[in-house]
Design an enzyme around this catalytic site. Structure first.
Site, PDB file in Angstrom:
ATOM      1  N   ARG A 194      18.148 -17.466  22.156  1.00  0.00           N
ATOM      2  CA  ARG A 194      17.642 -18.599  23.073  1.00  0.00           C
ATOM      3  C   ARG A 194      16.989 -17.895  24.279  1.00  0.00           C
ATOM      4  O   ARG A 194      17.768 -17.746  25.217  1.00  0.00           O
ATOM      5  CB  ARG A 194      18.841 -19.410  23.597  1.00  0.00           C
ATOM      6  CG  ARG A 194      19.364 -20.295  22.348  1.00  0.00           C
ATOM      7  CD  ARG A 194      20.748 -21.218  22.551  1.00  0.00           C
ATOM      8  NE  ARG A 194      20.437 -22.279  23.418  1.00  0.00           N
ATOM      9  CZ  ARG A 194      21.282 -23.387  23.543  1.00  0.00           C
ATOM     10  NH1 ARG A 194      22.578 -23.012  23.221  1.00  0.00           N
ATOM     11  NH2 ARG A 194      21.060 -24.257  24.183  1.00  0.00           N
ATOM     12  N   CYS A 216      23.575 -16.893  21.423  1.00  0.00           N
ATOM     13  CA  CYS A 216      24.375 -17.802  21.217  1.00  0.00           C
ATOM     14  C   CYS A 216      24.369 -18.179  19.952  1.00  0.00           C
ATOM     15  O   CYS A 216      23.431 -17.909  18.958  1.00  0.00           O
ATOM     16  CB  CYS A 216      23.753 -19.163  22.001  1.00  0.00           C
ATOM     17  SG  CYS A 216      24.660 -20.645  21.741  1.00  0.00           S
ATOM     18  N   ARG A 270      34.640 -28.274  24.539  1.00  0.00           N
ATOM     19  CA  ARG A 270      33.438 -27.970  25.378  1.00  0.00           C
ATOM     20  C   ARG A 270      32.793 -29.228  25.597  1.00  0.00           C
ATOM     21  O   ARG A 270      32.060 -29.337  26.812  1.00  0.00           O
ATOM     22  CB  ARG A 270      32.587 -26.984  24.707  1.00  0.00           C
ATOM     23  CG  ARG A 270      33.275 -25.553  24.706  1.00  0.00           C
ATOM     24  CD  ARG A 270      31.846 -24.647  24.165  1.00  0.00           C
ATOM     25  NE  ARG A 270      30.680 -25.078  24.811  1.00  0.00           N
ATOM     26  CZ  ARG A 270      29.521 -24.880  24.282  1.00  0.00           C
ATOM     27  NH1 ARG A 270      29.268 -24.044  23.471  1.00  0.00           N
ATOM     28  NH2 ARG A 270      28.386 -25.356  24.967  1.00  0.00           N
ATOM     29  N   ASP A 297      20.932 -31.980  18.687  1.00  0.00           N
ATOM     30  CA  ASP A 297      22.224 -32.104  18.666  1.00  0.00           C
ATOM     31  C   ASP A 297      23.068 -33.202  18.007  1.00  0.00           C
ATOM     32  O   ASP A 297      24.291 -33.215  17.901  1.00  0.00           O
ATOM     33  CB  ASP A 297      22.768 -32.264  20.405  1.00  0.00           C
ATOM     34  CG  ASP A 297      22.512 -31.127  21.224  1.00  0.00           C
ATOM     35  OD1 ASP A 297      22.256 -30.062  20.587  1.00  0.00           O
ATOM     36  OD2 ASP A 297      22.707 -31.252  22.460  1.00  0.00           O
ATOM     37  N   LYS A 343      27.364 -34.802  29.291  1.00  0.00           N
ATOM     38  CA  LYS A 343      27.795 -33.537  29.808  1.00  0.00           C
ATOM     39  C   LYS A 343      26.508 -32.786  30.059  1.00  0.00           C
ATOM     40  O   LYS A 343      26.438 -32.118  31.043  1.00  0.00           O
ATOM     41  CB  LYS A 343      28.215 -32.789  28.368  1.00  0.00           C
ATOM     42  CG  LYS A 343      28.566 -31.336  28.620  1.00  0.00           C
ATOM     43  CD  LYS A 343      28.722 -30.504  27.368  1.00  0.00           C
ATOM     44  CE  LYS A 343      27.738 -30.343  26.423  1.00  0.00           C
ATOM     45  NZ  LYS A 343      27.217 -28.970  26.417  1.00  0.00           N
ATOM     46  N   ASN A 344      25.214 -32.851  29.450  1.00  0.00           N
ATOM     47  CA  ASN A 344      24.127 -32.112  29.798  1.00  0.00           C
ATOM     48  C   ASN A 344      23.520 -32.685  30.818  1.00  0.00           C
ATOM     49  O   ASN A 344      23.066 -31.821  31.867  1.00  0.00           O
ATOM     50  CB  ASN A 344      23.294 -32.081  28.436  1.00  0.00           C
ATOM     51  CG  ASN A 344      23.644 -31.354  27.448  1.00  0.00           C
ATOM     52  OD1 ASN A 344      24.691 -30.554  27.493  1.00  0.00           O
ATOM     53  ND2 ASN A 344      22.964 -31.440  26.183  1.00  0.00           N
TER      54      ASN A 344
HETATM   55  C1  UD1 Z   1      19.334 -27.923  25.933  1.00  0.00           C
HETATM   56  C2  UD1 Z   1      20.663 -28.891  25.590  1.00  0.00           C
HETATM   57  C3  UD1 Z   1      21.159 -28.647  24.254  1.00  0.00           C
HETATM   58  C4  UD1 Z   1      20.341 -28.911  23.415  1.00  0.00           C
HETATM   59  C5  UD1 Z   1      18.812 -28.331  23.592  1.00  0.00           C
HETATM   60  C6  UD1 Z   1      17.889 -29.141  22.930  1.00  0.00           C
HETATM   61  C7  UD1 Z   1      21.782 -28.456  27.807  1.00  0.00           C
HETATM   62  C8  UD1 Z   1      22.850 -28.027  28.748  1.00  0.00           C
HETATM   63  N1  UD1 Z   1      21.737 -28.063  26.611  1.00  0.00           N
HETATM   64  O1  UD1 Z   1      19.573 -26.605  25.684  1.00  0.00           O
HETATM   65  O2  UD1 Z   1      22.475 -29.330  24.086  1.00  0.00           O
HETATM   66  O3  UD1 Z   1      20.449 -28.634  22.305  1.00  0.00           O
HETATM   67  O4  UD1 Z   1      18.435 -28.857  25.017  1.00  0.00           O
HETATM   68  O5  UD1 Z   1      17.599 -30.543  23.321  1.00  0.00           O
HETATM   69  O6  UD1 Z   1      21.338 -29.620  28.269  1.00  0.00           O
HETATM   70  N2  UD1 Z   1      12.983 -21.851  24.476  1.00  0.00           N
HETATM   71  C9  UD1 Z   1      12.107 -20.658  24.741  1.00  0.00           C
HETATM   72  N3  UD1 Z   1      11.869 -20.324  25.955  1.00  0.00           N
HETATM   73  C10 UD1 Z   1      12.614 -20.567  27.082  1.00  0.00           C
HETATM   74  C11 UD1 Z   1      13.559 -21.838  26.897  1.00  0.00           C
HETATM   75  C12 UD1 Z   1      13.685 -22.401  25.563  1.00  0.00           C
HETATM   76  O7  UD1 Z   1      11.325 -20.281  23.837  1.00  0.00           O
HETATM   77  O8  UD1 Z   1      12.558 -20.108  28.173  1.00  0.00           O
HETATM   78  C13 UD1 Z   1      12.887 -22.393  23.262  1.00  0.00           C
HETATM   79  C14 UD1 Z   1      14.530 -22.226  22.674  1.00  0.00           C
HETATM   80  O9  UD1 Z   1      14.732 -21.105  22.049  1.00  0.00           O
HETATM   81  C15 UD1 Z   1      14.292 -23.751  21.795  1.00  0.00           C
HETATM   82  C16 UD1 Z   1      13.393 -24.741  22.382  1.00  0.00           C
HETATM   83  O10 UD1 Z   1      12.727 -23.785  23.482  1.00  0.00           O
HETATM   84  O11 UD1 Z   1      13.826 -23.420  20.681  1.00  0.00           O
HETATM   85  C17 UD1 Z   1      14.291 -25.821  23.021  1.00  0.00           C
HETATM   86  O12 UD1 Z   1      15.495 -25.205  24.040  1.00  0.00           O
HETATM   87  P1  UD1 Z   1      15.601 -25.819  25.244  1.00  0.00           P
HETATM   88  O13 UD1 Z   1      15.301 -27.202  25.309  1.00  0.00           O
HETATM   89  O14 UD1 Z   1      15.510 -24.979  26.339  1.00  0.00           O
HETATM   90  O15 UD1 Z   1      17.399 -25.936  24.938  1.00  0.00           O
HETATM   91  P2  UD1 Z   1      18.551 -25.692  26.324  1.00  0.00           P
HETATM   92  O16 UD1 Z   1      17.971 -26.191  27.583  1.00  0.00           O
HETATM   93  O17 UD1 Z   1      18.964 -24.452  26.273  1.00  0.00           O
END
Ligand code: UD1
Length: 430
Positions: free
Chosen positions: A122, A117, A397, A305, A22-23
């Site tokens: 996030r 979320c 989802r 996850d 999915k991701n």
């Molecule tokens: C993606 C996955 C999700 C998975 C996560 C971590 C998808 C669609 N979703 O989510 O299933 O749980 O990776 O493997 O692929 N952060 C910041 N600033 C930012 C972005 C992130 O501080 O601009 C922090 C987040 O709060 C979190 C960490 O970085 O603590 C990791 O988040 P991130 O890897 O970005 O997760 P997603 O891409 O949202």
């Protein structure tokens, strides 16, 4: 409202075919609009998140046609609008991948700002930092993130946190920037690599995906491609823990065993047997399971996850286990539900201290989010008696035909939408 009803207690045994990730598919779909030529994407999972992203792409004018359940044809030449509305972002955060794709291709994009979320706050500061470094102006107005550039210029970007989303969004925009971009402290998840491979198959020049330094030489144009999405590491891992918790014997097929190493290693540590072949992993749970410690980390660490699925299994394992969540702060919301099934878990900050119990007993519970929902299904399958799970929309989802695949492994599980259907199921399985 649909629910799952489960009569637990059967060891799950057999083979299960894993679908596309999915991701990875979300990122690849978004990137597919970056060429005006036609792109064919195969092995796309038929799950709610993917279908919402397809609608978001269609809402700006992209042509997306389903050729069969798992294959779509995309043509981005018909895009007329560069604003992704609130509705899509509310349903799936990953609609924000269209921001990187639109910015790269059209040098402009607007996406509603993702809200909070249920797995914690996030932020998207790293995405914004990356777009700005590429020369884009990024501002927030009327609930939209608006990003615009005369031209994008390659840059050297150091991510402050390892973020899958920011790595993906910046990689897409940088693909069509002038000159070279280097992303340091990049995420190394398999879906980051899959997106890079997909973009390269469209004519991009991306090197280093899968390491923490990604180098992108911008190109002016991308072209047609046909691409098959990698197997879903998290769907596979979910079935692997279902085998462990139900004392079963499951072979997950159509997987890349390398992507499952952190999961296989933990399963072995707690007493499961693992057999790997080229594209399958078998998990046999025949001995009493024992405790362990686990901390979620960016890839190749243990995935966040999979945190609820391992916790549900450890809560049935001998001794005291400690689960530390280091990625998202609010990912223990399933613990209250699991306690109602007999688990003994104490949460302190980002740590869950789990005292293993001998068994769960069925209860009426709710899925708090996607992965926790799937983990609670595993708990229901391992439990004595009937479990009813509400809010299964979350599970849908990310898991295609979850209950059908589980039934193929001998589970007594049914999706019901009325009390009458629930009663019928109870009478049938006794
Ligand atoms: C993606 C996955 C999700 C998975 C996560 C971590 C998808 C669609 N979703 O989510 O299933 O749980 O990776 O493997 O692929 N952060 C910041 N600033 C930012 C972005 C992130 O501080 O601009 C922090 C987040 O709060 C979190 C960490 O970085 O603590 C990791 O988040 P991130 O890897 O970005 O997760 P997603 O891409 O949202």
């Amino acid at each position: 409202m649909e629910q799952y009803i489960i009569r637990g207690g059967n060891p799950l045994v057999g083979e299960v075919e894993i679908g596309g990730a999915k991701n990875a598919a979300l990122a690849i779909l978004a990137a597919s609009i970056m060429t005006d030529e036609t792109v064919v994407i195969e092995n796309l999972p038929d799950v709610r998140d993917i279908n919402v992203l397809i609608q978001a792409m269609q809402s700006v004018g992209a042509m997306v046609e389903r050729m069969d359940r798992h294959t779509v044809k995309v043509n981005g030449s018909t895009i007329r609008d560069l604003t992704i509305e609130d509705d899509y972002i509310k349903k799936i955060r990953a609609s924000y991948y269209l921001l990187g794709a639109l910015l790269g291709k059209y040098k402009k994009g607007e996406v509603a700002l993702p809200g909070g979320c249920n797995i914690g706050s996030r932020p998207i500061d790293q995405h914004i930092k990356g777009f700005k470094a590429l020369g884009a102006d990024v501002r927030i107005a009327h609930g939209l993130i608006i990003t615009e550039a005369e031209k994008l210029k390659g840059s050297h970007i150091y991510l402050d946190v390892v973020s899958v989303g920011a790595t993906i969004n910046i990689m897409m925009a940088a693909t069509m920037a002038e000159g070279q971009t280097i992303i340091e402290n990049a995420a190394k998840e398999p879906h980051v690599v899959d997106l890079a491979n997909f973009l390269n198959s469209m004519g991009a020049n991306i090197k280093g995906a899968g390491t923490d330094v990604i180098r992108i030489k911008g190109v002016q144009k991308l072209h047609r491609t046909e691409y098959s999405v990698i197997p879903d590491q998290i769907e596979a891992g979910t079935f692997m823990f279902a085998a462990a918790a139900t004392k079963g014997d499951i072979t997950v097929k159509n997987v890349i065993p390398k992507h499952l190493e952190s999961i296989s290693a933990k399963l072995m540590e707690i007493g499961c047997e693992i057999e790997e072949s080229d594209d399958a992993v078998r998990v046999v749970s025949s001995k009493p399971l024992t405790h362990t410690h686990v901390k979620t980390l960016p890839y190749p660490g243990f995935p966040t996850d999979m945190q609820p699925q391992i916790a549900v299994t450890l809560a049935l394992s001998e001794g005291t286990s400690i689960v530390t969540e280091s990625i998202f702060e609010n990912r223990f919301k399933y613990v209250d539900e699991l306690t109602r099934m007999g688990a003994s878990i104490k949460v302190e900050g980002n740590t869950a201290i789990i005292d293993g119990v001998r068994k769960y007993t069925g209860a009426h519970i709710s899925a708090p989010d996607l992965r926790a929902g799937a983990a609670l299904v595993i708990a229901g399958l391992a439990a004595e008696g009937f479990t009813t799970i509400d809010d299964i929309l979350y599970i849908q989802r990310g898991y295609e035909d979850f209950e059908i695949k589980l039934r193929g492994l001998g589970a007594n599980i049914e999706k019901v939408s009325s009390e009458k259907e629930a009663q019928k199921f109870k009478l049938k399985v006794g």
